[in-house]
Structures are given as structure tokens and as C-alpha cells.
Design a protein around this motif. Structure first.
Motif, PDB file in Angstrom:
ATOM      1  N   GLY A 208      16.780 -62.088 -33.137  1.00  0.00           N
ATOM      2  CA  GLY A 208      17.083 -62.009 -34.566  1.00  0.00           C
ATOM      3  C   GLY A 208      15.995 -62.558 -35.462  1.00  0.00           C
ATOM      4  N   GLU A 209      14.879 -62.969 -34.897  1.00  0.00           N
ATOM      5  CA  GLU A 209      13.826 -63.600 -35.699  1.00  0.00           C
ATOM      6  C   GLU A 209      13.227 -62.627 -36.702  1.00  0.00           C
ATOM      7  OE1 GLU A 209       9.635 -66.095 -35.076  1.00  0.00           O
ATOM      8  OE2 GLU A 209      10.621 -65.135 -33.370  1.00  0.00           O
ATOM      9  N   ASP A 210      13.090 -61.364 -36.352  1.00  0.00           N
ATOM     10  CA  ASP A 210      12.480 -60.403 -37.262  1.00  0.00           C
ATOM     11  C   ASP A 210      13.281 -60.253 -38.545  1.00  0.00           C
ATOM     12  OD1 ASP A 210      14.507 -59.395 -35.694  1.00  0.00           O
ATOM     13  OD2 ASP A 210      13.672 -57.371 -35.545  1.00  0.00           O
ATOM     14  N   GLU A 322      12.980 -51.000 -31.125  1.00  0.00           N
ATOM     15  CA  GLU A 322      13.122 -50.919 -32.579  1.00  0.00           C
ATOM     16  C   GLU A 322      13.263 -52.298 -33.197  1.00  0.00           C
ATOM     17  OE1 GLU A 322      12.935 -48.306 -34.532  1.00  0.00           O
ATOM     18  OE2 GLU A 322      12.541 -46.923 -32.875  1.00  0.00           O
ATOM     19  N   THR A 323      13.880 -53.224 -32.485  1.00  0.00           N
ATOM     20  CA  THR A 323      14.108 -54.572 -32.996  1.00  0.00           C
ATOM     21  C   THR A 323      13.647 -55.590 -31.965  1.00  0.00           C
ATOM     22  OG1 THR A 323      16.333 -54.743 -32.050  1.00  0.00           O
ATOM     23  CG2 THR A 323      16.146 -53.749 -34.247  1.00  0.00           C
ATOM     24  N   ILE A 324      13.557 -56.843 -32.408  1.00  0.00           N
ATOM     25  CA  ILE A 324      13.159 -57.896 -31.472  1.00  0.00           C
ATOM     26  C   ILE A 324      14.191 -58.055 -30.368  1.00  0.00           C
ATOM     27  CG2 ILE A 324      12.857 -60.398 -31.258  1.00  0.00           C
ATOM     28  CD1 ILE A 324      10.418 -58.897 -32.251  1.00  0.00           C
ATOM     29  N   ASP A 325      15.463 -57.826 -30.658  1.00  0.00           N
ATOM     30  CA  ASP A 325      16.489 -57.890 -29.613  1.00  0.00           C
ATOM     31  C   ASP A 325      16.214 -56.842 -28.534  1.00  0.00           C
ATOM     32  OD1 ASP A 325      17.689 -59.944 -30.938  1.00  0.00           O
ATOM     33  OD2 ASP A 325      19.297 -58.729 -31.821  1.00  0.00           O
ATOM     34  N   GLU A 326      15.802 -55.624 -28.944  1.00  0.00           N
ATOM     35  CA  GLU A 326      15.478 -54.579 -27.972  1.00  0.00           C
ATOM     36  C   GLU A 326      14.208 -54.936 -27.201  1.00  0.00           C
ATOM     37  OE1 GLU A 326      15.304 -50.752 -29.744  1.00  0.00           O
ATOM     38  OE2 GLU A 326      17.337 -50.846 -30.562  1.00  0.00           O
ATOM     39  N   SER A 331      11.834 -56.717 -22.064  1.00  0.00           N
ATOM     40  CA  SER A 331      11.144 -57.755 -21.310  1.00  0.00           C
ATOM     41  C   SER A 331      11.938 -58.166 -20.077  1.00  0.00           C
ATOM     42  CB  SER A 331      10.906 -58.972 -22.213  1.00  0.00           C
ATOM     43  OG  SER A 331      10.319 -60.026 -21.479  1.00  0.00           O
ATOM     44  N   GLU A 332      13.241 -58.306 -20.234  1.00  0.00           N
ATOM     45  CA  GLU A 332      14.083 -58.697 -19.100  1.00  0.00           C
ATOM     46  C   GLU A 332      14.088 -57.622 -18.020  1.00  0.00           C
ATOM     47  OE1 GLU A 332      18.711 -60.075 -18.197  1.00  0.00           O
ATOM     48  OE2 GLU A 332      18.056 -59.640 -20.239  1.00  0.00           O
TER      49      GLU A 332
END
Length: 597
Positions: A208-210, A322-326, A331-332
Motif C-alpha cells: 500500500g505504500e504507492d 499494476e500496484t505495489i501489492d501485485e 516477488s513471492e
């Protein structure tokens, strides 16, 4: 088994029905009466090629129908239903038509099917042996399968064990081939994953940082505008200039006006109370707006930090989500995939070790299977050769050749299905490749190639069946083989066309005896011209030719005991009313009955 064959418009047969029962059925008749048309009709039902020239003159098409009792043949039932046909009371109706202009149609269980489908349903049920037929036992695979069935449980268990090892080895080789063949692609994939994971790790984004930074950057970028707007709002709500109109002053004036008359009307009092609430709310809001205006500060340094951080996050979202969550989800997943790819080298070594073990086990199982087959081959050859002696081929000898396919160029062991390595006879196992080793090709059914060979005369070299015997001899060889294999054969119906060609006397009796023996475990149909063979029949059918001077036709009739005597006397002496011929026919029937008993 086949219960009935109906023929119409085929050759000399206009319309006839042949009812077949269990045991031995013989078909006899004068030369040219149309006996071979029955075999032709069967060939059509088995998916054989249709000849427009076989259509009876004046008929638009020839038609052959067969009724199969499939109550003990689940494979036929399944194949019929898969083809869209119906099984009625355990019976399947199959049919074949050949038009005079050459078009052919086939039916299984009432459903129209391709001719090949008809053949796939019926051909496993019938083995046809005749001088012009494609013999089932001439096929190398059928010869090997026949030997395996003759070998019984001893061969069956070894074959099953070999098959399991072969399947497991094939699976390991396929996986190993996939891992090694795509090693370059997998290495490239691993490099890309490492690069991507490194980029993400360098930025170390948080969930959620973005979105949080985008909001902060927006506020910092418009700090002066936000502060000005807040101060204007505070002035409008509560002005420090006593002469300037503001919302709080206007509401307070309205409240005082209603308070002055509240004692005269409850409604006015209620409105005054509501204005009091509005006044309190405006006062609180004005204080909050003033506090907000004071807290809004211009911070160029913080704005630069936030903008730089957002740029780093945007670089990640352009590549990985599209988002930092994605991005974090990628990465995982990428980390797990990289772990799999990095373990490929270990997996390759495991698979190679497993392949080596399985190839050694397969070689051992293959040799054991070959030994069992060789033992069974000797017994089969001896039994068939003994049968041939009684079939007027006293000097004929059957050889069942069990051999392995060797190669001098084994190639790389990394090649799928590379030859297996064996020590040569008398050499020590485990030495390097050389004179002490041999390399054998293998398949899903073992190391062996099996071929039936025939030495027709004393001193002659064994040759393949279709080269070592004439047409008539080949039929007798096939009869001898089928008699020996009868207890293990999966074929329920055997058809022999002129199996007794060129034979007479005692040999003919022996042929009849063996046909009757085969009929104990299978349904047997024989087209014959020998009374010695016909005498052994459980059911005797005669083909009779008639002519009205213009058209010649043939029909089929099942003979009773008296008719059989007349037919056998005709076959013996060409006479049906000769007392001597009748007596001889009765003698033949009595000999046959005694032999069968």
C-alpha cells in the motif's frame, strides 16, 4: 460367437441365411456352387475391401449381415456403444453393403459407421485362414503375443514386471529429457527472476505504500494553495474584522432574533435551539479550519524525497504489476519458482541415478523374460511339429525363433531408449565397452523379436511361414498352431477355407480330428471338399446350386442325418444313391463320432 450370417446379392448367392452354432460347422458343395462366397461375406463383415464385381448381376448392391452373441464379450459391447450402436438382449447386428457402382457402407448395432470401425469391432473375433487371406499369425506382433500366451503364467508375470519397469523408465527419461533439453531456457528464466527479485529487494516496497505516497505528494505539491484556501474559509466562518460579515455572526444574529420571541411560540423556540446548535458547530469548524491552515507547511525537501520514492515504485509497477501489492505477490511467486529452477542440477543428478538403476533392473527383467520365452518357444515348436506330422506334413518342422536386436553403435546413454548394455556370454559383467559386451535394443514388450519359421522338408532351412510353405501347407500349419494355442487364444471364432487342399486319406481324417479338437474351445467354420473332414462336423451346411436355364443361384441348407449321409456319399463317389457310397458315408460318420467321443 457368430450366431447367424445373412447374405443377399453376393456373387452366385441371391439370398441365403447361415445359422451358426457352437462347435464345428462345415460347408460343402459342388465346385462352383459358391462355397467361397461365405468366406467372402465374412471378409466384408471383418472390414475387408469390397469389390463391386462381386455384386450379383441385376442387383443394386450386395448385403451381408451378421448377428454376434456378445453376452460374454464386454469389449464388443463397449465398442458398439461407443460407435453409437445398440446392443439388444446381448446381441449386436453388424452389416456391410457394397453397391454395384462401388460405394460401400457399414453398420454396427444399427448405426452407420466407417468400414474401419466395423473392422475394429469384428476383426478381433474371427481368425480367417485361407490360401489367399492375410493371416493373423503372419504378423510379428501376433506371433510374439501367441508365444507369450502359450508360455502361461511364467511368461505373463515376467512380462508384467518388465512392463512396469519399462513404464517407470520411460517416465524418468521423459522428465530428464525435458529438464535437460530446456536447461538453457530455464537458466535464462532464472537469471530474469534473479534480476527482478534484486530490483524489488533494492527498493524494499511496503504493501500500500504507492497509494500513501501519492496522497502525500499531492498535499505537498499544493501546500500554499491549501493554506490560502483554509485561511479564506476561516475568515468566511469567523472573521477577525468586526465590520466584515461572517457565517458565525450571521447565525448568531438570527438566533438572537428568535430568542426574543421564543416565549410567544414553541416553534420559534425550537428554531432558536437549532440555530444555537449551528452556531456551536460553526465555531468548532472555524477552529478546525484555523488549525489546519496553521499546520499546512511548504516542505520542498520532503516533496523531493516523496517524488523520488514514487519514481522508484513506479519503475517496479511498470515491470511486475499494476500496484505495489501485485509487485510483492510477483516477488513471492518468483522466489518460489527460482528455488525450483536452482534445484534443477540436483534433480538432474537424481534422475540420472534413477535411470541407471531402472535400466539395470530392466536389463535383468528382460533377460529373465527372454529365457522364459525361449523355453516356451521350444515347447511350442515341438507341439506344433507333432501336429504337423498328423496333417500329412511328416517332415515339416516348426521353429520359434526368439532373438534380440543387437547394435554396434549404442550412442549416448542420455538418448531416450538408448540400447541396454549386457555382458557377452562368458564375459564378466561390468567391464567397459568392448568385446566383452553387447548392446541390445528394447521395447515395451521386452528385448525379443519372435518369428515363426517353417522347415517344410528334411534338411531344408527354416524360413518365414509365408515363404516356407505353399498355400495349402500354410493353412495346415495355421491349423496346427491354432490347435496347440487353442486353450490360450482370445479369438472365439476360426474360419478355415480349403484347409485340406492337396490332402486325402488318413491325413484328411486327422485334419477333421484336429478341427473337432479346436472346436471344443472355439467356434470353427470350415469350407471343405473332403468327406473325411465333413464327417467331424457338429453342424453340416450344404451349398446347392440351381438354375432355371437363365439365372443360376445358390442357397444354403442345414443337413439332417439322412441328408448328411447323401452329401458325404456324393463327396466320396459323386453318387447320392449308391448303397456302397452310403455305407461308406455311415462308416465315416461313425469313425468321427467315436473319435470325438
Amino acid at each position: 460367437m457368430l450366431e447367424e450370417i445373412r447374405i443377399s446379392g453376393l456373387g452366385i448367392i441371391e439370398s441365403s441365411t447361415l445359422e451358426l452354432g457352437a462347435g464345428l460347422t462345415v460347408v460343402t458343395g459342388e465346385t462352383g456352387a459358391g462355397k467361397t462366397m461365405i468366406v467372402t461375406a465374412l471378409g466384408l463383415l471383418l472390414g475387408g475391401r469390397g469389390d463391386a464385381g462381386s455384386v450379383r448381376k441385376g442387383k443394386k448392391a450386395a448385403r451381408v449381415e451378421g448377428v454376434i452373441d456378445a453376452r460374454s464379450l464386454p469389449g464388443v459391447v463397449d465398442a458398439t456403444e461407443e460407435a453409437g450402436g445398440e446392443v439388444e438382449e446381448g446381441r449386436v447386428l453388424v452389416a456391410r453393403t457394397v453397391a454395384a457402382e462401388g460405394r460401400a457402407r457399414a453398420y454396427v448395432g444399427g448405426a452407420s459407421v466407417p468400414v474401419a470401425t466395423l473392422g475394429s469391432v469384428t476383426s478381433p473375433l474371427v481368425a480367417v485362414h485361407g490360401q489367399s487371406d492375410q493371416h493373423r499369425l503372419l504378423q510379428p506382433r501376433a506371433q510374439r503375443d501367441s508365444l507369450d500366451r502359450f508360455g502361461g503364467d511364467a511368461v505373463a508375470k515376467l512380462l508384467a514386471a518388465y512392463g512396469e519397469l519399462h513404464t517407470e523408465l520411460h517416465k524418468v527419461e521423459r522428465e530428464l529429457d525435458e529438464v535437460t533439453t530446456h536447461a538453457r531456457e530455464r537458466a535464462q528464466e532464472a537469471d530474469l527472476l534473479r534480476f527482478g527479485l534484486g530490483e524489488i529487494e533494492a527498493v524494499s516496497p511496503e504493501a500500500g505504500e504507492d497509494a500513501t505516497l501519492a496522497q502525500e505528494e499531492e498535499k505537498l505539491g499544493y501546500a500554499d494553495t491549501l493554506r490560502t484556501a483554509a485561511e479564506q474559509a476561516r475568515e468566511a466562518l469567523s472573521s477577525e474584522d468586526v465590520d466584515a460579515p461572517d457565517a458565525l455572526g450571521a447565525v448568531s444574529g438570527a438566533r438572537r432574533a428568535l430568542d426574543s420571541v421564543r416565549d410567544h411560540d414553541p416553534d420559534a423556540a425550537a428554531l432558536a435551539e437549532r440555530l444555537a446548535e449551528v452556531s456551536y458547530l460553526l465555531s468548532d469548524t472555524a477552529a478546525d479550519v484555523a488549525s489546519y491552515a496553521t499546520g499546512v507547511e511548504t516542505d520542498p525537501a520532503r516533496l523531493a524525497v516523496v517524488s523520488e520514492r514514487r519514481a522508484a515504485l513506479t519503475a517496479l509497477t511498470r515491470k511486475y504489476g499494476e500496484t505495489i501489492d501485485e509487485v510483492l505477490a510477483w516477488s513471492e511467486t518468483g522466489a518460489k519458482r527460482l528455488l525450483e529452477l536452482d534445484s534443477d542440477d540436483d534433480r538432474i543428478e537424481e534422475l540420472k541415478s534413477e535411470r541407471t538403476r531402472l535400466r539395470a533392473d530392466l536389463a535383468e527383467a528382460g533377460l529373465a523374460l527372454s529365457t522364459a520365452r525361449t523355453d516356451a518357444a521350444g515347447a511350442l515348436a515341438e507341439a506344433v511339429s507333432e501336429e504337423l506330422t498328423g496333417l500329412a506334413m511328416p517332415h515339416a518342422r516348426l521353429v520359434v525363433d526368439v532373438r534380440q536386436k543387437e547394435t554396434d553403435a549404442p550412442g549416448s546413454e542420455d538418448e531416450p531408449h538408448a540400447p541396454l548394455r549386457f555382458p557377452a556370454p562368458g564375459s564378466e559383467k561390468g567391464k567397459g565397452k568392448g568385446k566383452g559386451e553387447r548392446w541390445l535394443r528394447y521395447g515395451s514388450n521386452g528385448l525379443d523379436e519372435v518369428e515363426l519359421l517353417l522347415a517344410a522338408n528334411t534338411g531344408s532351412e527354416p524360413r518365414p511361414l509365408h515363404k516356407g510353405a505353399s498355400g495349402g501347407e500354410l493353412s495346415r500349419v495355421m491349423l496346427a498352431i491354432e490347435v496347440v494355442l487353442a486353450a490360450t487364444s482370445p479369438v472365439p471364432t476360426f474360419v478355415f477355407d480349403e484347409v485340406d487342399a492337396g490332402v486325402g486319406g488318413t491325413a484328411a481324417v486327422e485334419i477333421g480330428r484336429r478341427l473337432a479338437q479346436l472346436a471344443r474351445t472355439a467356434q470353427v467354420l470350415v469350407v471343405t471338399h473332403l468327406p473325411q473332414v465333413a464327417a467331424f462336423a457338429d453342424h453340416h451346411v450344404a451349398v446347392e446350386k440351381t438354375s432355371d436355364g437363365v439365372v443360376t443361384s445358390s442357397g444354403l441348407s442345414v443337413l439332417d442325418d439322412e441328408s448328411r449321409e447323401r452329401e458325404l456319399s456324393r463327396m466320396l463317389a459323386g453318387l447320392t444313391a449308391s448303397d456302397t457310397a452310403i455305407a461308406h458315408a455311415r462308416e465315416l460318420l461313425e469313425v468321427a463320432r467315436s473319435a470325438k467321443a
